[in-house]
Structure formats: structure tokens, C-alpha cells
Design a protein around this motif. Structure first.
Motif, mmCIF file in Angstrom:
data_model
loop_
_atom_site.group_PDB
_atom_site.id
_atom_site.type_symbol
_atom_site.label_atom_id
_atom_site.label_comp_id
_atom_site.label_asym_id
_atom_site.label_seq_id
_atom_site.Cartn_x
_atom_site.Cartn_y
_atom_site.Cartn_z
ATOM 1 N N ALA A 242 0.785 -1.233 0.000
ATOM 2 C CA ALA A 242 0.000 0.000 0.000
ATOM 3 C C ALA A 242 0.822 1.291 0.000
ATOM 4 O O ALA A 242 0.433 2.262 -0.657
ATOM 5 C CB ALA A 242 -0.979 -0.004 1.180
ATOM 6 N N PRO A 243 1.964 1.372 0.698
ATOM 7 C CA PRO A 243 2.701 2.648 0.711
ATOM 8 C C PRO A 243 3.261 3.080 -0.642
ATOM 9 O O PRO A 243 3.637 4.246 -0.792
ATOM 10 C CB PRO A 243 3.836 2.372 1.714
ATOM 11 C CG PRO A 243 3.317 1.290 2.590
ATOM 12 C CD PRO A 243 2.524 0.410 1.669
ATOM 13 N N VAL A 244 3.315 2.175 -1.631
ATOM 14 C CA VAL A 244 3.982 2.533 -2.883
ATOM 15 C C VAL A 244 3.081 2.386 -4.109
ATOM 16 O O VAL A 244 3.548 2.561 -5.234
ATOM 17 C CB VAL A 244 5.269 1.696 -3.081
ATOM 18 C CG1 VAL A 244 6.310 2.072 -2.039
ATOM 19 C CG2 VAL A 244 4.984 0.197 -3.030
ATOM 20 N N VAL A 245 1.817 2.045 -3.924
ATOM 21 C CA VAL A 245 0.897 1.912 -5.060
ATOM 22 C C VAL A 245 -0.397 2.667 -4.767
ATOM 23 O O VAL A 245 -0.673 3.034 -3.623
ATOM 24 C CB VAL A 245 0.574 0.436 -5.377
ATOM 25 C CG1 VAL A 245 1.829 -0.313 -5.787
ATOM 26 C CG2 VAL A 245 -0.116 -0.242 -4.195
ATOM 27 N N THR A 246 -1.191 2.882 -5.822
ATOM 28 C CA THR A 246 -2.488 3.519 -5.674
ATOM 29 C C THR A 246 -3.523 2.742 -6.476
ATOM 30 O O THR A 246 -3.194 2.046 -7.434
ATOM 31 C CB THR A 246 -2.462 4.978 -6.170
ATOM 32 O OG1 THR A 246 -2.071 4.997 -7.549
ATOM 33 C CG2 THR A 246 -1.508 5.816 -5.349
#
Length: 620
Positions: A242-246
Motif C-alpha cells: 500500500a505505501p507505494v501503489v495507488t
């Protein structure tokens, strides 16, 4: 008589004989035979015992056996543990082993605790039958699957321990404190669940996010596997990624209420009705939403999926649609390579065309990589990496100390080595490029162990903070094609090498020269006792060369979450290096100590293409 009653005498065993879930074949012919024989079920004969840990065919359905009247506390515990493996709607049979209050409130959801073998259970010391009201359940934890369906392997032999409180309810033993998650052995988990990839965006590129869904309808939601997967996609990425994708889906987007199944029509189109959270999205965003869905669903079935259409809550009005071709453009995958590279016996970087002729399965002859490397006198290449556009190469000199970035498009003199920190005496690992054009390399200096990133391949090398190394030494690395993960081969415990994947975090809104970090290392091949080489492969998988405990060296595709081996390469013993690409039509390339560079084209056998070669790489 139905299938459950017809097989009610079957018992499973985990340490002792006990009431068990009933395994009924989900094959039409077998079911027909079973039902036909119910009218004359024999009342004598052998009762066969099934080892629950021996592994069960994924096509076998499991039904729970309810508790018998006046069952002992031990049988209640055993029966409940076995009933958790069933396909009963709402896990109804498992709930029959609980008190009325516990049955009403028990919500294991999608969370699962996976054990490497069966469970052990025993009354808590100091209690004696028939007053044994507390039972301890123990085992060796292999992994957990969280509420987002993401798999997290455990290392170090973590012990699972749970205490079940039993009470008398209507003069029958029942469990008042069930586990908060399902508890399954590895074999039961593999029978019940299957891995799938969800896809989210990192910049303009799709990233695979592996999760697990039920092989058949989910007991709780009654959704089929396709619908479960779509629901998981809409719920958002795993906590690790989650911290690096949207996600392109607006917050709160869900399937239209009551949707239990999704299927293709005659034009290979999947239509997905959404709730009103997505009703006002613009077309570009909607097409990205449909692209996430198409890539997520395409691997779930052998049927070809040509188009995904998103529908409004009425289930009829179209929001947007996207075709396979349009989705491929939006997904922005790494471009398919034109060449495969390796270091020949004379320490030169050479390349071979990937235009393999289908009719004769022959390759073109290798040629020197163009540019300064082709004309440099006396320069010896130790290892190399090539950018995805094949316009530049990063090479480490044969002595392991110098790092050079050279062009592959124009001739000229060899450039000066990149300015790594002064005073270092160790060697460098083989380099790796990411899709942003950044160069990655690790320093093997025992006194200055470090992971370095060279922004754009030309900037000042930056030391990368890696959380979770715990004294380990990075001996090899490979940035993923999606640019948000990196595979690290880490040496620890007296020379043993383990494979980890880490998340590459870049400061939001910062320039490409801002420092980056690698966070939350997780085991990528915990089944391997020792790993020799690895490469990123298609659909976010890793191709790993390693040895299982007591086994031989082999090459296997592994899911990047460390959960399971997807497939093994045939006849792959003796390999010491490997390279593959996202394009599944391209051959696997490997380094064999005995044969040099060998290729494995799709549907063919291994063959030697360059005796004496080593260090095979694809662009990346």
C-alpha cells in the motif's frame, strides 16, 4: 440420503482418530455413483482413515460432521478443528461446536493461520476429564493470511498456541472461546485457497499484488472465486504494498449489493456492476479502473478475456469499458527485450538476438555489445546490467572494484568509473537497473557493506537505508520491472543465503535525486535452505535457483510473497545463475557450471548456446 450422510463414516486423523470433515468428490460422475448407492449403503466393512496432512486434491469438497450427542470435550475440540476446513455455507457445522453466543459472534473472516503440519491439542495441565474445560491447541506457524487476503510467511519456527475454553450448554460440551481466525494445516490451506494477483498502479505502471482467495464459493460471502478476487481488488492493496501503489477506484467503491458471481458473455467480456461511489468518475480514470480489473481477472481462467466493462448500480448502464489492447497501453509494462546479454569466455559483454525462428529453433550468432565495450582494449567485464531501452549498460570490472556506465548506441572511449566512496576495498555485486533508469548495486566490503543507488545512472551514488537486514550481507540484487520492489540475496548464519523482497520507498513529490529507502524485508523463498541465484519473472513472480533442505539444486518459480512454488523448470539441476523476463514468450536463460549459457525456450528443452559463457542477463 445426501452426500454428507453417505460419507458420514469417513474419519480423518491428526494424531488420533476423531470426527472429521467429510471429503466428497466434486466430480459429477463420482457424485452420481455416490448418490445412486445411497439406497443400499452397506452396514459393515472397513472404516478407512485419512491422514489430514497428506494433501488432498483441490477438486475434493469437504463437508463438516456435526457433534455427536454426549461427545467428550476432546471430540468437541477435534471436531471443531476439522470442521474449520469445510466448505459449509457460513461454516455452519463448525459453529455447531460453539456455544450459542460464540457461534453468533465468531467472525473469522478471511484471516487464516497456516501451520506447517497438523495441530496438537491437549487439556491444560491440572484438569482431568470429564471436567477438562480448558484445552490448549499448538502447532508450528508457517504463515498468516490477513483480512486483505495477503500472505505473510513466518520464519524462525514461530509457535502457534491458542487456548479454547469449553463449557456445558444444554448438558453438552461446547467451545466458548474459538480462535479469531481459521486455523489450517498447510495441506488444507493449499486445498482450500489459491493464489491470484491483484493489480494497482505505481506511477503509470501496473504492479502485481499477490493474495489468496477460496478455490470455490466463500463460506461467508458465498462469492465465487472471480467475485472474491474483484472484491479484494476493490478493498485496496495489501498492507505491505500500500505505501507505494495507488488504486484508480474511488474510496468506498464496492460491487453492487447482492453480487455473488461474475461471468463472461459470448464476446469474452466481463461486466462488473459497481455501487454509486464510482458513478461520477471521468473516462480516463474509469478506463484505468477497468484496466486494473482486466489484469486481475485474466489469470483466473483458461478462457480468454478480451474486454472488461464497468456498470452502474442498475447493472445495465455502462460506465466505461477497456479492451486487452487498450489495457496493455495503460498498464505500461516493461518493454519486451530485443536481446539477451552475457559475459563470454574472453570477459566481453555479448548479446544474442531474441528473434528465435519458430521453424528451426535456432538463434543468431552472438555479437559484441556495441559502443565503447566493443573496442576497449584490455578491459575485462565481470558482470553487467542493461537498461530496459537497451541504450546503456552498467558493467563491473572483472576485479569487482570498478563500476562503469557505458552507451550501447555510439562508439567512443571507455568512461571513467563512477565515484563510489573512497577507501572501500571490497568487491561489488552485479548491478541492476529499474524502470526509472536508476542503477542499483551493493558493496561487498565487510567493513562498508551497503546498498547503493545511482540516480539516472549518472548521478552521485546514494547509500540506501535497508530496514531489517539484521547483520546480513547483500550478495546479489535485482530491482523488479515494476520499480517498487527489489529482491535481495542476503548471506547470514554462517554462509547460508536467503532471498528477501523489500519495498522501495521514494519521498512523495521529491526529485529523483532524493534519497530512497528499502522497507519491510520479507522472505521470498522460505522453502529453500540455500539460494544461489534469482531473477524477476512474469506476473510478479521470482525465478529462484536454490536447494531445499536435504534436496538437490533446482530452479523454481516462486510467488513474491514467499507463499508457494508456482512451477519448477524441467531438468534444471546444475544451474548457478538465471535470467528471465516479463515476456513469457522469451526463453529462460541460465548459467550452467558444466555447459555455460543455456536457453529454455517455451515448450522446448534446455540447449547450450554459448560454452564458456557466464553472467546471463536480460535488460533490467
Amino acid at each position: 440420503m445426501d452426500a454428507e450422510r453417505g460419507l458420514a463414516h469417513v474419519r480423518a486423523r491428526r494424531g488420533r482418530t476423531r470426527p472429521a470433515a467429510v471429503r466428497a468428490p466434486a466430480v459429477l460422475g463420482a457424485l452420481a455413483l455416490l448418490l445412486a448407492g445411497c439406497a443400499s449403503m452397506p452396514d459393515s466393512g472397513e472404516i478407512r482413515q485419512v491422514q489430514a496432512s497428506q494433501g488432498v486434491d483441490s477438486q475434493v469438497r469437504v463437508f463438516g460432521v456435526p457433534p455427536a450427542d454426549n461427545a467428550s470435550a476432546a471430540d468437541i475440540v477435534d471436531g471443531f478443528l476439522e470442521a474449520m476446513t469445510s466448505d459449509d455455507p457460513q461454516l455452519e457445522t463448525a459453529r455447531k461446536y460453539l456455544t450459542q453466543e460464540a457461534a453468533k459472534n465468531w467472525k473469522p473472516g478471511s484471516a487464516v493461520t497456516v501451520l506447517s503440519s497438523g495441530l496438537d491439542r491437549f487439556p491444560v495441565q491440572g484438569t482431568k476429564e470429564p471436567e477438562d474445560t480448558r484445552w490448549k491447541v499448538t502447532g508450528k506457524k508457517l504463515a498468516t493470511v490477513d483480512e486483505r487476503s495477503a500472505y505473510q510467511p513466518e520464519t524462525g519456527g514461530v509457535r502457534y498456541e491458542e487456548e479454547l475454553q469449553l463449557v456445558r450448554e444444554k448438558d453438552q460440551w461446547r467451545i466458548a472461546t474459538p480462535p479469531s481466525s481459521l486455523v489450517l494445516s498447510e495441506s488444507d490451506f493449499q486445498r482450500i485457497y489459491k493464489p491470484v494477483n491483484k493489480y494497482y498502479f505505481a506511477g503509470g505502471t501496473l504492479v502485481a499484488d499477490p493474495v489468496y482467495v477460496r478455490q470455490r464459493s466463500d463460506p461467508d460471502s458465498r462469492m465465487d472465486p472471480t467475485t472474491q478476487t474483484v472484491q479484494s481488488l476493490l478493498a485496496g492493496p495489501s498492507k505491505w504494498l500500500a505505501p507505494v501503489v495507488t488504486s484508480s477506484f474511488p474510496t468506498g467503491t464496492e460491487l453492487r449489493a447482492g453480487t455473488k458471481s461474475l461471468s463472461y458473455d459470448g464476446q469474452n467480456t466481463l461486466r462488473v456492476p459497481l455501487n454509486d461511489k464510482a458513478k461520477n468518475v471521468a473516462q480516463p480514470q474509469c478506463q484505468k479502473m477497468a484496466t486494473q480489473l482486466l489484469y486481475t481477472i485474466r489469470d483466473l481462467t483458461a478462457s480468454r478475456l478480451d474486454r472488461v466493462e464497468l456498470l452502474r448500480p442498475d447493472g445495465k448502464t455502462s460506465l466505461c469499458w477497456v479492451t486487452r489492447t487498450a489495457a496493455a497501453a495503460l498498464a505500461n509494462p516493461a518493454q519486451s527485450p530485443e536481446h539477451q546479454y552475457y559475459v563470454d569466455k574472453d570477459f566481453r559483454l555479448v548479446r544474442m538476438s531474441l528473434n528465435v525462428k519458430a521453424e528451426d529453433q535456432q538463434q543468431d550468432k552472438p555479437e559484441l555489445a556495441p559502443g565503447p565495450l566493443a573496442t576497449a582494449t584490455g578491459f575485462k567485464v565481470g558482470s553487467a546490467a542493461v537498461t530496459y531501452d537497451e541504450k546503456r549498460a552498467a558493467v563491473v570490472s572483472d576485479d569487482g572494484h570498478g563500476l562503469y556506465v557505458v552507451t550501447l548506441t555510439t562508439a567512443g572511449p571507455m568512461p571513467q568509473p563512477l565515484p563510489l566512496p573512497a577507501g572501500r576495498t571490497g568487491k561489488l555485486t552485479a548491478p541492476s537497473w529499474d524502470t526509472r533508469g536508476d542503477l542499483w548495486i551493493a558493496d561487498l566490503d565487510p567493513q562498508n557493506q551497503a546498498l547503493w543507488r545511482v540516480p539516472g545512472g549518472t548521478g552521485t551514488p546514494q547509500k540506501v537505508d535497508v530496514a531489517g537486514l539484521d547483520g546480513g550481507r547483500i550478495t546479489a540484487l535485482k530491482a523488479s520491472p515494476d520499480g517498487v520492489r527489489i529482491a535481495l540475496l542476503v548471506e547470514k548464519d554462517g554462509g547460508r543465503k536467503n532471498l528477501y523482497t523489500g519495498r522501495i520507498e521514494r519521498p512523495d513529490g521529491k526529485a529523483d535525486t532524493s534519497p530512497v529507502s528499502v522497507r519491510e524485508l520479507r522472505p521470498a523463498a522460505p522453502q529453500m535452505a540455500d539460494v544461489m541465484a534469482m531473477s524477476w519473472g512474469p506476473r510478479g513472480r521470482l525465478l529462484v535457483v536454490g536447494r531445499e533442505s536435504g534436496g538437490v539444486v533446482q530452479a523454481r518459480y516462486m510467488l513474491s510473497d514467499g507463499s508457494t512454488a508456482a512451477a519448477s523448470l524441467p531438468g534444471a539441476s546444475g544451474l548457478a545463475g538465471v535470467a528471465t523476463t516479463e515476456d513469457e514468450e522469451k526463453p529462460v536463460v541460465a548459467f550452467s557450471v558444466e555447459d555455460g549459457i543455456v536457453w529454455l525456450p517455451p515448450g522446448a528443452q534446455w540447449r547450450t548456446v554459448a560454452a564458456g559463457g557466464r553472467g546471463p542477463v536480460y535488460p533490467g
